[in-house]
Design a protein around this motif. Structure first.
Motif, PDB file in Angstrom:
ATOM      1  N   ILE A 165       3.605   9.008  -4.700  1.00 22.29           N
ATOM      2  CA  ILE A 165       3.983  10.310  -4.131  1.00 22.29           C
ATOM      3  C   ILE A 165       2.995  10.799  -3.073  1.00 22.29           C
ATOM      4  O   ILE A 165       3.292  11.745  -2.344  1.00 22.29           O
ATOM      5  CB  ILE A 165       4.136  11.380  -5.231  1.00 22.29           C
ATOM      6  N   TYR A 166       1.823  10.180  -2.990  1.00 30.25           N
ATOM      7  CA  TYR A 166       0.786  10.710  -2.106  1.00 30.25           C
ATOM      8  C   TYR A 166       1.201  10.812  -0.639  1.00 30.25           C
ATOM      9  O   TYR A 166       0.900  11.810   0.016  1.00 30.25           O
ATOM     10  CB  TYR A 166      -0.494   9.870  -2.233  1.00 30.25           C
ATOM     11  N   PRO A 167       1.875   9.809  -0.070  1.00 35.85           N
ATOM     12  CA  PRO A 167       2.219   9.929   1.355  1.00 35.85           C
ATOM     13  C   PRO A 167       3.200  11.058   1.670  1.00 35.85           C
ATOM     14  O   PRO A 167       3.227  11.553   2.789  1.00 35.85           O
ATOM     15  CB  PRO A 167       2.829   8.558   1.691  1.00 35.85           C
ATOM     16  N   PHE A 168       4.026  11.459   0.679  1.00 34.20           N
ATOM     17  CA  PHE A 168       5.067  12.439   0.998  1.00 34.20           C
ATOM     18  C   PHE A 168       5.017  13.711   0.178  1.00 34.20           C
ATOM     19  O   PHE A 168       5.810  14.625   0.401  1.00 34.20           O
ATOM     20  CB  PHE A 168       6.464  11.810   0.838  1.00 34.20           C
ATOM     21  N   VAL A 169       4.080  13.816  -0.774  1.00 37.21           N
ATOM     22  CA  VAL A 169       4.111  14.967  -1.671  1.00 37.21           C
ATOM     23  C   VAL A 169       3.893  16.286  -0.916  1.00 37.21           C
ATOM     24  O   VAL A 169       4.521  17.303  -1.248  1.00 37.21           O
ATOM     25  CB  VAL A 169       3.072  14.813  -2.808  1.00 37.21           C
ATOM     26  N   ASN A 170       3.044  16.278   0.113  1.00 32.36           N
ATOM     27  CA  ASN A 170       2.811  17.525   0.852  1.00 32.36           C
ATOM     28  C   ASN A 170       4.068  17.958   1.612  1.00 32.36           C
ATOM     29  O   ASN A 170       4.409  19.139   1.655  1.00 32.36           O
ATOM     30  CB  ASN A 170       1.646  17.332   1.824  1.00 32.36           C
ATOM     31  N   ILE A 189       4.811   1.918  -0.915  1.00 28.80           N
ATOM     32  CA  ILE A 189       6.198   2.221  -1.293  1.00 28.80           C
ATOM     33  C   ILE A 189       6.570   3.634  -0.844  1.00 28.80           C
ATOM     34  O   ILE A 189       7.626   3.863  -0.244  1.00 28.80           O
ATOM     35  CB  ILE A 189       6.384   2.084  -2.816  1.00 28.80           C
ATOM     36  N   GLY A 190       5.679   4.587  -1.142  1.00 31.21           N
ATOM     37  CA  GLY A 190       5.967   5.982  -0.802  1.00 31.21           C
ATOM     38  C   GLY A 190       6.101   6.210   0.683  1.00 31.21           C
ATOM     39  O   GLY A 190       6.988   6.954   1.133  1.00 31.21           O
ATOM     40  N   GLY A 191       5.254   5.566   1.471  1.00 28.35           N
ATOM     41  CA  GLY A 191       5.308   5.755   2.916  1.00 28.35           C
ATOM     42  C   GLY A 191       6.465   5.034   3.569  1.00 28.35           C
ATOM     43  O   GLY A 191       7.073   5.533   4.522  1.00 28.35           O
ATOM     44  N   ALA A 192       6.813   3.847   3.047  1.00 30.80           N
ATOM     45  CA  ALA A 192       7.834   3.020   3.691  1.00 30.80           C
ATOM     46  C   ALA A 192       9.255   3.403   3.309  1.00 30.80           C
ATOM     47  O   ALA A 192      10.189   3.226   4.102  1.00 30.80           O
ATOM     48  CB  ALA A 192       7.595   1.550   3.349  1.00 30.80           C
ATOM     49  N   ALA A 240       3.586   7.615   7.041  1.00 32.10           N
ATOM     50  CA  ALA A 240       3.534   6.157   7.168  1.00 32.10           C
ATOM     51  C   ALA A 240       2.106   5.683   7.441  1.00 32.10           C
ATOM     52  O   ALA A 240       1.637   4.689   6.862  1.00 32.10           O
ATOM     53  CB  ALA A 240       4.468   5.697   8.281  1.00 32.10           C
ATOM     54  N   THR A 241       1.383   6.388   8.311  1.00 31.87           N
ATOM     55  CA  THR A 241       0.000   6.012   8.621  1.00 31.87           C
ATOM     56  C   THR A 241      -0.900   6.191   7.410  1.00 31.87           C
ATOM     57  O   THR A 241      -1.769   5.347   7.126  1.00 31.87           O
ATOM     58  CB  THR A 241      -0.534   6.859   9.795  1.00 31.87           C
ATOM     59  N   ILE A 242      -0.689   7.276   6.681  1.00 41.53           N
ATOM     60  CA  ILE A 242      -1.457   7.495   5.452  1.00 41.53           C
ATOM     61  C   ILE A 242      -1.203   6.361   4.466  1.00 41.53           C
ATOM     62  O   ILE A 242      -2.135   5.818   3.852  1.00 41.53           O
ATOM     63  CB  ILE A 242      -1.086   8.851   4.818  1.00 41.53           C
ATOM     64  N   GLY A 243       0.050   5.996   4.325  1.00 41.53           N
ATOM     65  CA  GLY A 243       0.404   4.910   3.411  1.00 41.53           C
ATOM     66  C   GLY A 243      -0.275   3.606   3.783  1.00 41.53           C
ATOM     67  O   GLY A 243      -0.781   2.878   2.920  1.00 41.53           O
TER      68      GLY A 243
END
Length: 431
Positions: free
Chosen positions: A27-32, A157-160, A283-286
């Motif tokens: 969830i980290y890449p998209f939770v915010n 997974i979360g970013g892609a 995506a970059t964070i991921g």
């Protein structure tokens, strides 16, 4: 002589343990962004940190309330059933998270995951029961791999896979379900992995608690080839020796620092430069987190055992803790470099980012060390589940406090411009 470890069973244990970091970090890449889309912040991006901390902390509050009970239960009914129940609970909670459209539904989903999953302590107990003093360090070398690998797979997974309706219209564009639930696909993928590891454990994992093996255990030596009578559970008070309490206190502090940094870092990466971050997209964070996790996992696997034997558990642990100051100290420096470059990353910024991400490898050495310290401090091998349950309870309390405190302090630092928005890094460095 050093005995060989049961590699096939260790692999199954690691597959089970991997479920927790994968489901946590996916969830980290998209939770915010997800928090913003629920409308709870009412358009104020500065408040995202507060709500991100609540979501992250809810898992560990629930885990702190339940993990000791799962550990004691595993001392009674065996490690295998508790492990399988735990990862199935993670899968259910991830599916619920992906289908949630309100902030408090997200909190309930994360709380469910924490309450149902008491696997960390049980995994460590099983691993200790497979080994003896001659090969425990070799087995412990696998433990630091779990979070780095999980933090590689999860953010990737979360970013892609988030927002598949817009990003992959040829595959998902025909079904508006993916538009209504843009983050269900990465959550379902993480849940699928958890269910797969539960299936693997059901068919391939052999019980390690001797009183529940029916002769099918993985003995450490010939004297353990037959199950022994079930010992009475020791009272909790009798387990709390000074040595064990000191080890648990160190684990608590390590968890507090680590779990303050983990949710804070993607928040820092995603925050616009003028507010104190780097302005990266999901995506970059991921990619950043995934590459770091992959390199970290390989390093821990190849070098942890040799480093621990060469320098000793205590020395490696102290160096790893001290390296946290590098992680925190570079955050305001990086932001300053980016702001001076008009809000864009340049060669100097990328170099500093690589140094910061590399420091996480040194920090990760602490996890194998603390596992060995707690295992060696256990007063009785028959109470390993309870001992690790107590350790994980203290860590879960710290982890419940850490994310909300760190992300909340990050938001407060930005809103009030405390120390130029950098107060949070000073406080964490002092810890």
């Amino acid at each position: 002589p050093r005995k060989s470890i049961p590699k096939s069973q260790i692999i199954v244990l690691l597959a089970l343990a991997l479920s927790e970091p994968v489901t946590n970090t996916v969830i980290y890449p998209f939770v915010n962004q997800l928090i913003e889309e629920t409308g709870i912040t009412k358009g104020n991006y500065g408040k995202v940190g507060y709500y991100a901390g609540i979501i992250e902390s809810s898992f560990f509050v629930a885990e702190a309330l339940m993990i000791l009970q799962w550990g004691r239960l595993s001392d009674k009914i065996g490690r295998k059933p508790v492990l399988i129940i735990g990862v199935m609970g993670l899968a259910a909670s991830m599916l619920s998270f992906g289908l949630s459209t309100s902030f408090w539904a997200l909190v309930v989903s994360r709380s469910l995951a924490g309450a149902l999953c008491g696997n960390v302590g049980v995994v460590k107990s099983s691993m200790a029961e497979m080994c003896d003093q001659s090969n425990l360090a070799e087995a412990a070398a696998f433990m630091p791999i779990v979070w780095p690998v999980g933090s590689t797979i999860g953010p990737l997974i979360g970013g892609a896979l988030s927002h598949p309706f817009e990003r992959y219209p040829n595959i998902f564009g025909g079904n508006h379900f993916w538009k209504k639930f843009p983050f269900f696909l990465p959550c379902a993928t993480a849940a699928g992995y958890a269910l797969s590891s539960a299936t693997l454990a059901f068919f391939a994992f052999k019980e390690t608690l001797l009183t529940k093996t029916n002769g099918e255990s993985i003995p450490k030596n010939p004297s353990q080839s037959a199950p022994s009578p079930a010992p009475a559970q020791l009272p909790l008070r009798s387990l709390l020796t000074p040595r064990l309490l000191f080890a648990i206190l160190n684990y608590l502090l390590l968890a507090l620092i680590e779990m303050s940094f983990l949710p804070l870092y993607p928040l820092y990466l995603s925050t616009p430069p003028f507010l104190g971050g780097l302005g990266f997209n999901p995506a970059t964070i991921g990619i950043c987190l995934a590459v770091t996790g992959l390199i970290n996992g390989v390093f821990q696997f190849m070098f942890f055992g040799a480093i621990q034997r060469r320098f000793g558990t205590i020395t490696v642990y102290r160096v790893g803790l001290a390296t946290f100051c590098v992680l925190f100290g570079l955050c305001p420096v990086l932001n300053l470099v980016v702001r001076k470059n008009g809000g864009m990353m340049n060669a100097s910024a990328w170099t500093l980012l690589v140094v910061q991400l590399s420091a996480q490898i040194i920090v990760s050495l602490t996890w194998g060390c603390i596992f060995m310290l707690i295992t060696s401090a256990a007063p009785s091998s028959s109470a390993l589940g309870t001992v690790n349950g107590m350790a994980q309870t203290s860590a879960s309390i710290a982890r419940a406090i850490g994310p909300e405190t760190a992300t909340g302090l990050f938001a407060l630092s930005i809103q009030k411009r405390l120390l130029g928005g950098n107060l949070v890094y000073l406080v964490l460095s002092i810890l």
